[in-house]
Design a protein around this motif. Sequence first.
Motif, PDB file in Angstrom:
ATOM      1  N   VAL A 109      44.200  21.478  47.379  1.00 36.53           N
ATOM      2  CA  VAL A 109      44.233  22.789  46.730  1.00 36.53           C
ATOM      3  C   VAL A 109      42.896  23.488  46.922  1.00 36.53           C
ATOM      4  CG1 VAL A 109      45.959  22.157  44.998  1.00 36.53           C
ATOM      5  CG2 VAL A 109      43.537  21.801  44.506  1.00 36.53           C
ATOM      6  N   THR A 110      42.922  24.799  46.862  1.00 36.57           N
ATOM      7  CA  THR A 110      41.721  25.621  47.000  1.00 36.57           C
ATOM      8  C   THR A 110      41.635  26.501  45.762  1.00 36.57           C
ATOM      9  OG1 THR A 110      42.210  25.686  49.370  1.00 36.57           O
ATOM     10  CG2 THR A 110      40.447  27.103  48.581  1.00 36.57           C
ATOM     11  N   ARG A 111      40.932  26.008  44.774  1.00 36.66           N
ATOM     12  CA  ARG A 111      40.866  26.728  43.506  1.00 36.66           C
ATOM     13  C   ARG A 111      39.828  27.855  43.577  1.00 36.66           C
ATOM     14  NH1 ARG A 111      44.195  23.831  40.562  1.00 36.66           N
ATOM     15  NH2 ARG A 111      44.232  21.543  40.758  1.00 36.66           N
ATOM     16  N   GLY A 112      39.907  28.763  42.612  1.00 36.87           N
ATOM     17  CA  GLY A 112      38.927  29.826  42.527  1.00 36.87           C
ATOM     18  C   GLY A 112      39.161  30.976  43.474  1.00 36.87           C
ATOM     19  N   GLN A 113      40.399  31.143  43.946  1.00 32.18           N
ATOM     20  CA  GLN A 113      40.700  32.282  44.804  1.00 32.18           C
ATOM     21  C   GLN A 113      40.628  33.576  43.993  1.00 32.18           C
ATOM     22  OE1 GLN A 113      41.602  32.153  48.311  1.00 32.18           O
ATOM     23  NE2 GLN A 113      40.581  30.211  47.903  1.00 32.18           N
ATOM     24  N   PRO A 114      40.113  34.650  44.574  1.00 36.12           N
ATOM     25  CA  PRO A 114      40.069  35.908  43.827  1.00 36.12           C
ATOM     26  C   PRO A 114      41.474  36.377  43.479  1.00 36.12           C
ATOM     27  CG  PRO A 114      39.550  36.263  46.153  1.00 36.12           C
ATOM     28  CD  PRO A 114      39.566  34.781  45.933  1.00 36.12           C
ATOM     29  N   PRO A 115      41.686  36.829  42.248  1.00 34.52           N
ATOM     30  CA  PRO A 115      43.038  37.275  41.871  1.00 34.52           C
ATOM     31  C   PRO A 115      43.442  38.527  42.650  1.00 34.52           C
ATOM     32  CG  PRO A 115      41.440  37.832  40.160  1.00 34.52           C
ATOM     33  CD  PRO A 115      40.714  36.973  41.147  1.00 34.52           C
ATOM     34  N   ILE A 116      44.745  38.714  42.750  1.00 33.41           N
ATOM     35  CA  ILE A 116      45.279  39.894  43.433  1.00 33.41           C
ATOM     36  C   ILE A 116      44.851  41.141  42.664  1.00 33.41           C
ATOM     37  CG2 ILE A 116      47.370  41.054  44.223  1.00 33.41           C
ATOM     38  CD1 ILE A 116      46.723  38.451  45.664  1.00 33.41           C
ATOM     39  N   ALA A 119      47.452  47.644  42.217  1.00 36.57           N
ATOM     40  CA  ALA A 119      48.712  47.788  41.482  1.00 36.57           C
ATOM     41  C   ALA A 119      49.454  46.468  41.381  1.00 36.57           C
ATOM     42  CB  ALA A 119      49.587  48.848  42.160  1.00 36.57           C
ATOM     43  N   TRP A 120      49.410  45.662  42.468  1.00 41.35           N
ATOM     44  CA  TRP A 120      50.096  44.372  42.420  1.00 41.35           C
ATOM     45  C   TRP A 120      49.507  43.484  41.318  1.00 41.35           C
ATOM     46  CZ3 TRP A 120      54.632  43.419  44.238  1.00 41.35           C
ATOM     47  CH2 TRP A 120      55.093  44.051  45.395  1.00 41.35           C
ATOM     48  N   GLY A 121      48.179  43.451  41.229  1.00 40.37           N
ATOM     49  CA  GLY A 121      47.538  42.633  40.204  1.00 40.37           C
ATOM     50  C   GLY A 121      47.941  43.070  38.813  1.00 40.37           C
ATOM     51  N   TRP A 122      48.031  44.389  38.599  1.00 40.16           N
ATOM     52  CA  TRP A 122      48.446  44.902  37.294  1.00 40.16           C
ATOM     53  C   TRP A 122      49.876  44.484  36.978  1.00 40.16           C
ATOM     54  CZ3 TRP A 122      52.241  48.431  35.810  1.00 40.16           C
ATOM     55  CH2 TRP A 122      52.155  48.881  34.491  1.00 40.16           C
ATOM     56  N   LEU A 129      52.744  36.666  35.520  1.00 41.07           N
ATOM     57  CA  LEU A 129      52.865  35.854  36.732  1.00 41.07           C
ATOM     58  C   LEU A 129      51.523  35.469  37.352  1.00 41.07           C
ATOM     59  CD1 LEU A 129      55.827  37.653  38.549  1.00 41.07           C
ATOM     60  CD2 LEU A 129      55.868  35.395  37.466  1.00 41.07           C
ATOM     61  N   ARG A 130      50.443  35.719  36.658  1.00 39.04           N
ATOM     62  CA  ARG A 130      49.138  35.443  37.262  1.00 39.04           C
ATOM     63  C   ARG A 130      48.983  33.967  37.625  1.00 39.04           C
ATOM     64  NH1 ARG A 130      44.631  37.704  33.401  1.00 39.04           N
ATOM     65  NH2 ARG A 130      46.082  36.851  31.861  1.00 39.04           N
ATOM     66  N   HIS A 131      49.457  33.075  36.748  1.00 41.03           N
ATOM     67  CA  HIS A 131      49.321  31.645  37.024  1.00 41.03           C
ATOM     68  C   HIS A 131      50.201  31.234  38.204  1.00 41.03           C
ATOM     69  CE1 HIS A 131      46.739  30.962  33.633  1.00 41.03           C
ATOM     70  NE2 HIS A 131      47.639  31.415  32.767  1.00 41.03           N
ATOM     71  N   THR A 132      51.378  31.845  38.327  1.00 41.22           N
ATOM     72  CA  THR A 132      52.262  31.543  39.449  1.00 41.22           C
ATOM     73  C   THR A 132      51.617  31.958  40.769  1.00 41.22           C
ATOM     74  OG1 THR A 132      54.228  31.821  38.077  1.00 41.22           O
ATOM     75  CG2 THR A 132      54.531  31.982  40.455  1.00 41.22           C
ATOM     76  N   ILE A 133      51.031  33.154  40.808  1.00 44.79           N
ATOM     77  CA  ILE A 133      50.384  33.631  42.026  1.00 44.79           C
ATOM     78  C   ILE A 133      49.149  32.794  42.338  1.00 44.79           C
ATOM     79  CG2 ILE A 133      49.366  35.622  43.181  1.00 44.79           C
ATOM     80  CD1 ILE A 133      52.406  35.789  42.557  1.00 44.79           C
ATOM     81  N   ALA A 134      48.390  32.423  41.291  1.00 43.16           N
ATOM     82  CA  ALA A 134      47.209  31.579  41.503  1.00 43.16           C
ATOM     83  C   ALA A 134      47.609  30.220  42.062  1.00 43.16           C
ATOM     84  CB  ALA A 134      46.442  31.419  40.187  1.00 43.16           C
ATOM     85  N   TYR A 135      48.735  29.695  41.611  1.00 41.30           N
ATOM     86  CA  TYR A 135      49.240  28.416  42.141  1.00 41.30           C
ATOM     87  C   TYR A 135      49.549  28.548  43.631  1.00 41.30           C
ATOM     88  CZ  TYR A 135      52.353  24.352  42.651  1.00 41.30           C
ATOM     89  OH  TYR A 135      52.948  23.172  43.079  1.00 41.30           O
ATOM     90  N   LEU A 136      50.211  29.633  44.004  1.00 35.51           N
ATOM     91  CA  LEU A 136      50.524  29.855  45.416  1.00 35.51           C
ATOM     92  C   LEU A 136      49.242  29.960  46.237  1.00 35.51           C
ATOM     93  CD1 LEU A 136      53.129  32.243  46.930  1.00 35.51           C
ATOM     94  CD2 LEU A 136      50.754  32.484  47.616  1.00 35.51           C
ATOM     95  N   ARG A 198      52.057  46.754  52.913  1.00 40.49           N
ATOM     96  CA  ARG A 198      51.416  46.862  51.599  1.00 40.49           C
ATOM     97  C   ARG A 198      51.750  45.687  50.676  1.00 40.49           C
ATOM     98  NH1 ARG A 198      52.225  53.324  50.143  1.00 40.49           N
ATOM     99  NH2 ARG A 198      51.161  54.127  52.010  1.00 40.49           N
ATOM    100  N   ASP A 199      52.422  44.684  51.196  1.00 39.84           N
ATOM    101  CA  ASP A 199      52.838  43.539  50.373  1.00 39.84           C
ATOM    102  C   ASP A 199      51.612  42.718  49.949  1.00 39.84           C
ATOM    103  OD1 ASP A 199      53.940  40.770  49.727  1.00 39.84           O
ATOM    104  OD2 ASP A 199      55.803  41.834  50.168  1.00 39.84           O
ATOM    105  N   TRP A 200      51.644  42.220  48.715  1.00 42.84           N
ATOM    106  CA  TRP A 200      50.531  41.453  48.151  1.00 42.84           C
ATOM    107  C   TRP A 200      50.262  40.139  48.883  1.00 42.84           C
ATOM    108  CZ3 TRP A 200      51.678  36.544  46.389  1.00 42.84           C
ATOM    109  CH2 TRP A 200      53.038  36.262  46.181  1.00 42.84           C
ATOM    110  N   LYS A 201      51.250  39.633  49.628  1.00 45.29           N
ATOM    111  CA  LYS A 201      51.082  38.320  50.265  1.00 45.29           C
ATOM    112  C   LYS A 201      49.976  38.313  51.311  1.00 45.29           C
ATOM    113  CE  LYS A 201      56.011  37.238  49.680  1.00 45.29           C
ATOM    114  NZ  LYS A 201      56.480  38.624  49.442  1.00 45.29           N
ATOM    115  N   TRP A 202      49.762  39.442  51.981  1.00 48.04           N
ATOM    116  CA  TRP A 202      48.673  39.496  52.969  1.00 48.04           C
ATOM    117  C   TRP A 202      47.335  39.265  52.286  1.00 48.04           C
ATOM    118  CZ3 TRP A 202      50.581  39.217  57.626  1.00 48.04           C
ATOM    119  CH2 TRP A 202      51.822  39.800  57.909  1.00 48.04           C
ATOM    120  N   GLN A 203      47.148  39.896  51.139  1.00 47.49           N
ATOM    121  CA  GLN A 203      45.905  39.732  50.386  1.00 47.49           C
ATOM    122  C   GLN A 203      45.782  38.309  49.845  1.00 47.49           C
ATOM    123  OE1 GLN A 203      45.503  42.504  47.115  1.00 47.49           O
ATOM    124  NE2 GLN A 203      43.713  41.476  46.272  1.00 47.49           N
TER     125      GLN A 203
END
Length: 517
Positions: A109-116, A119-122, A129-136, A198-203
């Motif tokens: 795992v690579t912890r400490g990734q900057p959050p999205i 608008a996607w982050g909001w 879903l912040r924890h779900t995205i952080a897990y991914l 513009r999809d959040w997955k690229w970020q």
Amino acid sequence: MHRGEQLLAIDNGTQSLRALIFDLRGQLIAKVRVPFKPYESPEAGWAEQDVAVYWSALVTACQKLWREPGVRKDALAGVSVTTQRGTVVNLDAAGNPLRPAILWLDQRVTRGQPPIGGAWGWLFRLAGLRHTIAYLQANAESNWLIRHQPDVWRKTDKFVLLSGFLNYRLTGRHVDSIGSQVGYIPFDYKKLRWAGARDWKWQALGIAPEQLNELVTPGTVMGEITAAAAEETGIPAGLPVIAAAADKACEVLGAGSLTPEIGCLSYGTTATINTTNAAYVEPIPFIPPYPAGVPGCYSPEIQIFRGYWMVEWFKQEFGHKEMVEAGHMGIPPEQLLEALIKDIPAGSEGLMLQPYWTPGIKLPGPEAKGGVVGFTESHTRGHLYRAILEGLAYALREGKERVARRSRQPITAIRVSGGGSQSDTALQITADVFGLPTARPHTYETSGLGAAMIAAVGLGLHADFPTAVREMTHLGRVFEPVEADRQRYDALYREVYLKMYDRLRPLYKSLQRVMGR
């Protein structure tokens, strides 16, 4: 046998690669299996494989295949590839691997990734879903490579799945099937294409669009066998290479599950239940269905990570006697383990097992651990073995009910494929736990068969997928529920199993806090 009546399927699993020849009736004409060590672990929790192992296994399997009775190169219509999912390969500009493949089993795992942000982050904060995205983000191989092997990442011209690598080696083209796209990649599972600009997955994943290969629908001719690939493998140069799908998607198709009412269980390293659905149905909210082997369709899936791996675990930890005896007798240890449990009644005399040996993201959650309750002095290792089989069936029944509820389509029949499908006891337990007829397909090689079926439709050898299913899939033995056992399992499932996780969850969290993992 005339030209165009045989199909070559390459099935690259976690522990072996198989080269298979099927006819248009779905009969297996010939098979060569090349086993290999599943992975190396340079560090605890890692799972890597020298990419050359996969190509070497493909070459060896094909070269041996041509010597098998009934195989005729001049009868081949095409070749298709199905592989394990979520295994990634870094390729340089010349198409050569830059490092070992990272397997789907890898746990780094690579912890400490900057959050999205933006608008996607909001939206993710609003939806909880912040924890779900952080897990991914933490589990994405690309993020680990960017942080820990930046030199490799800078040289990565293409970041592909194993299917994309093998298709490239066969055709010389960076192209892969939409049906194979399962992993931590910027894929739009609803629209079945790479994510929009513009999809959040690229970020979240740090992957550039130019690092990805071209995608085509299952059944599309992706290219032809190159002269170089033909020289190594013996596959005729110019033979069409048809886009298939990932191994689970091909298993579902090879088992004959073309509509939502037929549930397909895979008793493999990861145990799963899947259906095929023309509608986009998330089996767990915000967890997408995967692409099906049928173009434009989806395969809702519930996974029990390390499912039938637990049988291997049991053999290594408790089945030494059977393994030694089986070696002397020249039979699989499972045959002796079947004898060990034949007189143990349904319910394992009150021993209940929850098969969450590995945590998940949603169901189970990241705190999950395995649980066994109900031990008494009368229980033996045979009871534990049967409880494993029953626990997996309970977990998959829960998955079946979730998929049926989410899709609003009842599941009325069960097909079982994968290594565990060879156990009569496991299939009878499944029929009794589900309370449904449970069938074993006519061939064990359902993922290879599914790949061959996609090729048959893509090449016009069968008019469509319903025709291919009718012509190429057949039922083997069907296990009917035993009413007394069905009633006992139903009571245990409803009154005990469904309550176990919620009751044990606080203890799992305490264990995680005290032990640090």
